[in-house]
Motif scaffolding. Structure first.
Motif, mmCIF file in Angstrom:
data_model
loop_
_atom_site.group_PDB
_atom_site.id
_atom_site.type_symbol
_atom_site.label_atom_id
_atom_site.label_comp_id
_atom_site.label_asym_id
_atom_site.label_seq_id
_atom_site.Cartn_x
_atom_site.Cartn_y
_atom_site.Cartn_z
ATOM 1 N N ASN A 192 8.853 31.861 -15.310
ATOM 2 C CA ASN A 192 8.264 31.579 -13.997
ATOM 3 C C ASN A 192 8.356 30.096 -13.620
ATOM 4 O O ASN A 192 7.860 29.695 -12.573
ATOM 5 C CB ASN A 192 6.790 32.007 -13.976
ATOM 6 C CG ASN A 192 6.639 33.515 -14.149
ATOM 7 O OD1 ASN A 192 7.441 34.288 -13.626
ATOM 8 N ND2 ASN A 192 5.622 33.929 -14.900
ATOM 9 N N SER A 193 8.958 29.295 -14.499
ATOM 10 C CA SER A 193 9.069 27.858 -14.213
ATOM 11 C C SER A 193 9.926 27.631 -12.969
ATOM 12 O O SER A 193 10.944 28.287 -12.768
ATOM 13 C CB SER A 193 9.692 27.136 -15.412
ATOM 14 O OG SER A 193 10.022 25.809 -15.073
ATOM 15 N N LYS A 194 9.519 26.676 -12.149
ATOM 16 C CA LYS A 194 10.277 26.334 -10.936
ATOM 17 C C LYS A 194 11.350 25.282 -11.197
ATOM 18 O O LYS A 194 12.038 24.846 -10.283
ATOM 19 C CB LYS A 194 9.322 25.844 -9.846
ATOM 20 C CG LYS A 194 8.335 26.916 -9.376
ATOM 21 C CD LYS A 194 7.429 26.381 -8.278
ATOM 22 C CE LYS A 194 6.471 27.458 -7.798
ATOM 23 N NZ LYS A 194 5.551 26.960 -6.732
ATOM 24 N N GLY A 195 11.459 24.885 -12.460
ATOM 25 C CA GLY A 195 12.471 23.890 -12.795
ATOM 26 C C GLY A 195 11.861 22.524 -13.028
ATOM 27 O O GLY A 195 10.643 22.340 -12.934
ATOM 28 N N PRO A 196 12.682 21.555 -13.326
ATOM 29 C CA PRO A 196 12.178 20.212 -13.628
ATOM 30 C C PRO A 196 11.565 19.534 -12.409
ATOM 31 O O PRO A 196 11.862 19.880 -11.273
ATOM 32 C CB PRO A 196 13.434 19.466 -14.078
ATOM 33 C CG PRO A 196 14.566 20.186 -13.428
ATOM 34 C CD PRO A 196 14.162 21.623 -13.394
ATOM 35 N N SER A 197 10.710 18.575 -12.680
ATOM 36 C CA SER A 197 10.123 17.737 -11.626
ATOM 37 C C SER A 197 10.929 16.443 -11.532
ATOM 38 O O SER A 197 11.468 15.960 -12.526
ATOM 39 C CB SER A 197 8.667 17.423 -11.978
ATOM 40 O OG SER A 197 8.196 16.326 -11.226
ATOM 41 N N ARG A 198 11.009 15.880 -10.325
ATOM 42 C CA ARG A 198 11.701 14.597 -10.177
ATOM 43 C C ARG A 198 11.013 13.505 -10.991
ATOM 44 O O ARG A 198 11.650 12.535 -11.416
ATOM 45 C CB ARG A 198 11.760 14.195 -8.697
ATOM 46 C CG ARG A 198 12.726 15.036 -7.870
ATOM 47 C CD ARG A 198 12.903 14.458 -6.479
ATOM 48 N NE ARG A 198 13.750 15.302 -5.649
ATOM 49 C CZ ARG A 198 15.071 15.230 -5.593
ATOM 50 N NH1 ARG A 198 15.681 14.319 -6.348
ATOM 51 N NH2 ARG A 198 15.770 16.022 -4.817
ATOM 52 N N ASP A 199 9.717 13.670 -11.272
ATOM 53 C CA ASP A 199 8.989 12.683 -12.071
ATOM 54 C C ASP A 199 9.513 12.619 -13.504
ATOM 55 O O ASP A 199 9.322 11.609 -14.194
ATOM 56 C CB ASP A 199 7.490 13.013 -12.094
ATOM 57 C CG ASP A 199 6.808 12.706 -10.769
ATOM 58 O OD1 ASP A 199 5.727 13.255 -10.509
ATOM 59 O OD2 ASP A 199 7.382 11.910 -9.995
ATOM 60 N N TRP A 200 10.164 13.705 -13.957
ATOM 61 C CA TRP A 200 10.692 13.705 -15.325
ATOM 62 C C TRP A 200 11.697 12.568 -15.536
ATOM 63 O O TRP A 200 11.861 12.082 -16.652
ATOM 64 C CB TRP A 200 11.364 15.044 -15.628
ATOM 65 C CG TRP A 200 10.401 16.174 -15.817
ATOM 66 C CD1 TRP A 200 9.067 16.182 -15.542
ATOM 67 C CD2 TRP A 200 10.716 17.478 -16.306
ATOM 68 N NE1 TRP A 200 8.522 17.404 -15.817
ATOM 69 C CE2 TRP A 200 9.510 18.232 -16.293
ATOM 70 C CE3 TRP A 200 11.875 18.102 -16.735
ATOM 71 C CZ2 TRP A 200 9.449 19.555 -16.726
ATOM 72 C CZ3 TRP A 200 11.822 19.416 -17.161
ATOM 73 C CH2 TRP A 200 10.622 20.149 -17.152
ATOM 74 N N LEU A 201 12.364 12.175 -14.448
ATOM 75 C CA LEU A 201 13.356 11.109 -14.572
ATOM 76 C C LEU A 201 12.725 9.793 -15.027
ATOM 77 O O LEU A 201 13.414 8.920 -15.564
ATOM 78 C CB LEU A 201 14.080 10.904 -13.235
ATOM 79 C CG LEU A 201 14.966 12.073 -12.774
ATOM 80 C CD1 LEU A 201 15.434 11.852 -11.348
ATOM 81 C CD2 LEU A 201 16.159 12.247 -13.706
ATOM 82 N N LYS A 202 11.413 9.649 -14.836
ATOM 83 C CA LYS A 202 10.718 8.436 -15.273
ATOM 84 C C LYS A 202 10.489 8.425 -16.782
ATOM 85 O O LYS A 202 10.249 7.368 -17.371
ATOM 86 C CB LYS A 202 9.360 8.310 -14.563
ATOM 87 C CG LYS A 202 9.427 8.260 -13.047
ATOM 88 C CD LYS A 202 8.017 8.256 -12.455
ATOM 89 C CE LYS A 202 8.046 8.297 -10.935
ATOM 90 N NZ LYS A 202 6.653 8.366 -10.379
#
Length: 703
Positions: free
Chosen positions: A441-451
């Motif tokens: 059910n995960s919507k995928g990575p968050s852009r915050d992960w890039l930090k």
């Protein structure tokens, strides 16, 4: 006296002659050698310990470990008499042994890294490799399954490790034995062929070396010449991997000339070609055109007195040092088809240099250098099933998830670290056992992960997700960003996004339609400014005319020899794209903060520059100035054209700064990079080359 007693006495004598032993040390060694051990093995490895200047602690720890393998209880009793350092080395031997017992899982690279990281003292690794060489050297066919597994491990783990450590002779010896066992008939035939020609080849090397030394003397160059006959295993590798015949291997004999400057490299090359005929297509200029791994050197293969090919490499001392130390890891990565250099690779390059410099160090300094902490900055963790992974310091569980698989990273919702639930942004530590938790059910990575990610692999996979999964959103965002950038640069959409300009842009970047441009901008893989600037260049190219300016820049050199404008004293530099020389029609470009850049009047790049910054220019350069120029020469393949060209350049007293030759159909295309005083001298050189009978065309080239 029995054979074993004789071997023991010889071994003791060798140890006493090369190490300063205390009474305690001698007692420990006597006790170890009193047990029934493999004295032939001890002799081989003791020789290595002496050759590479390891200390007595290395020797005693090695001998104690040999005892441990046959009499563990006695070795444990004896260990009470060892120093703290010696005890630690024995434990390192045991650690490496445990890792070796894992052999030949499919994670060979993991074993190799763990093999090094788990050993805190590189002396142990070196001695262990010598033992592995002995073990494979005594194997004879037929082999059982365990022995074949050992041979595969040597080929896949220990040979590359020996090479990375700079133990080249040991690596070749390991490879020889791998080939001897895997391809016995081919190995024996090849070895016999090489040995039969050894005397002739050694004599030829002496003759050529003497001639090269004469060249250095005549040119008053203080250089070094070394020679070698290619190792059997290296010849075998080329025969198999490149599907060549023995006659097609042109570097069985090779010489290396090491000089001080680049100018000396080309001077030596020209003189060699004046006395030896170079082979067509075998002259390689890796100074002007370095290999992808950064390697620099001149290579030429010449036909010598015995009518066989001999490869000559010519390089400066700086190039040699870079090749041997700084560039070797890149060389390995290039050969092994890897994409980037790891911290372990960097440390092993340092270690190789330490070995090479050992002859200039005292034993004490050398040992202290080896004891340095090689593995700062490397984190080694593993999966619950024991798979080992290496990361740079600062990596998080997100990096770990993407290292396992892209889908694992994209669906990651948490992590168990050492059995405890932790946020996925948790920093990794050495020895952590990590389990990634995922959800459908995960919507995928968050852009915050890039930090939080440290590795480029995780970063690119996260960006790729947003590029593919959010394409519609990226198209809308990208279009808006491009519109704003075009307006900021003083243009309109209707000016730049015509069908003509758009098709040229799409062709340049291999894109299908304008939506792909917008999506690339929206996802961050291209910037709006980059796209707008390219479209503006295309627009300017179609509308370009060279403006006329009333002002003029006059080229001269000040008292320090720096090129300046004769009127204002403004700094001047030459454009690398067209390499103007004195006598060319020229134009100046007033750059921001960098003075005036001088282009040839017909340089194609002028159309991409801001027209209002162009200014007329003229020559007032004083005598003695030189300029770089490039000449493209096409010659017939069957004649000795390359030697004639380099000899001609030498006779004209023109500095040769680069030489590249390649075969195209039945012709040879040569690119000459020279230093020239003015256009008149360049024209004379071109006309002289045209007079060479085999040359079909000569023209000045911009690059």
């Amino acid at each position: 006296m029995s054979e074993n007693e004789l071997l023991i006495n010889q071994l003791k004598e060798k140890i006493n002659n090369n190490f300063k032993l205390t009474t305690k040390d001698k007692t420990i060694i006597d006790k170890i050698l009193a047990y029934e051990l493999n004295y032939d093995r001890l002799n081989v490895i003791t020789n290595l310990i002496i050759d590479i200047k390891l200390d007595k602690a290395s020797l005693i720890a090695f001998l104690c470990y040999q005892l441990y393998k046959v009499c563990p209880d006695e070795a444990d009793k004896l260990s009470n008499n060892l120093s703290k350092e010696e005890k630690a080395m024995v434990e390192d031997y045991k650690t490496i042994k445990d890792i070796n017992q894992l052999t030949l899982s499919e994670e060979i690279e993991d074993i190799r890294r763990m093999f090094l990281v788990m050993s805190h003292d590189m002396r142990v690794v070196m001695i262990k490799l010598a033992g592995i060489y002995y073990d494979i050297s005594v194997l004879n066919l037929p082999l059982n399954e365990n022995q074949w597994n050992f041979v595969r491990q040597v080929e896949e783990v220990h040979m590359p490790l020996a090479e990375r450590l700079g133990l080249d002779q040991l690596k070749q010896n390991l490879y020889d034995n791998v080939i001897r066992l895997k391809y016995p008939e081919e190995y024996n035939n090849l070895k016999e062929t090489v040995e039969n020609k050894r005397e002739e080849n050694e004599q030829q090397l002496k003759i050529t070396k003497a001639k090269l030394q004469t060249i250095l003397n005549d040119l008053k160059i203080n250089g070094e010449i070394v020679s070698r006959i290619k190792h059997v295993s290296s010849i075998f590798n080329k025969l198999h991997n490149k599907k060549l015949t023995l006659d097609q291997i042109y570097d069985i004999l090779a010489m290396r000339v090491i000089v001080d400057t680049v100018e000396e490299c080309y001077a030596v090359l020209g003189r060699i070609h004046s006395i030896y005929k170079p082979m067509t297509g075998r002259v390689k200029d890796y100074i002007a055109n370095p290999k992808p791994n950064g390697y620099k050197s001149l290579h030429t293969t010449i036909i010598v007195e015995n009518q066989h090919p001999l490869e000559v490499q010519i390089r400066t001392k700086a190039m040699h040092k870079e090749s041997e130390y700084g560039g070797l890891c890149a060389h390995w990565l290039y050969k092994e088809k890897k994409s980037q250099k790891s911290d372990v690779d960097n440390r092993l390059t340092w270690f190789r240099q330490t070995i090479e410099n050992a002859k200039n160090m005292s034993n004490e300094d050398f040992i202290e250098t080896l004891k340095s902490d090689l593995y700062t900055g490397v984190i080694v963790v593993q999966t619950p099933k024991g798979r080992v992974l290496e990361f740079p310091e600062g990596s998080t569980a997100i990096d770990f998830a993407y290292a396992i698989h892209t889908d694992i990273g994209n669906s990651c919702v948490g992590a168990k670290i050492n059995g405890v639930m932790r946020p996925i942004t948790t920093l990794l530590c050495n020895g952590d056992i990590i389990e990634i938790l995922t959800s459908s059910n995960s919507k995928g990575p968050s852009r915050d992960w890039l930090k939080y990610v440290k590795t480029s692999g995780a970063r690119s996979k996260i960006k790729s997700f947003f590029k593919s999964e959010l394409k519609d959103e990226n198209i809308k965002l990208g279009k808006s960003m491009l519109l704003q950038s075009i307006q900021d640069k003083g243009f309109t959409f209707s000016q730049l996004l015509t069908e003509e300009y758009l098709q040229e842009f799409l062709k340049t970047f291999n894109m299908e339609d304008i939506d792909e441009i917008y999506a690339s901008i929206g996802s961050g893989s291209m910037t709006a400014g980059q796209v707008a600037s390219k479209l503006i260049r295309i627009y300017n190219d179609k509308h370009f005319t060279l403006p006329k300016q009333d002002n003029i820049v006059k080229l001269k050199r000040n008292k320090d020899g720096v090129l300046v404008d004769g009127n204002s004293g403004m700094l001047i530099r030459f454009a690398g794209c067209c390499n103007p020389i004195e006598g060319d029609d020229i134009v100046g470009y007033i750059s921001r903060g960098k003075g005036v850049t001088i282009h040839r009047h017909n340089c194609q790049n002028l159309r991409y520059l801001e027209p209002e910054r162009l200014i007329n220019a003229t020559w007032l350069v004083k005598e003695g100035a030189t300029f770089p120029a490039i000449i493209k020469v096409v010659a017939n393949k069957e004649n000795n054209s390359m030697a004639k060209l380099t000899s001609l350049i030498t006779s004209l007293k023109i500095n040769l700064r680069g030489f590249d030759a390649k075969e195209i159909d039945n012709a040879i295309v040569c690119i000459l990079r020279i230093e020239i005083k003015n256009k008149a001298e360049l024209d004379r050189a071109i006309n002289s080359m045209k007079n060479i009978k085999s040359v079909t065309s000569v023209q000045r080239s911009e690059k």
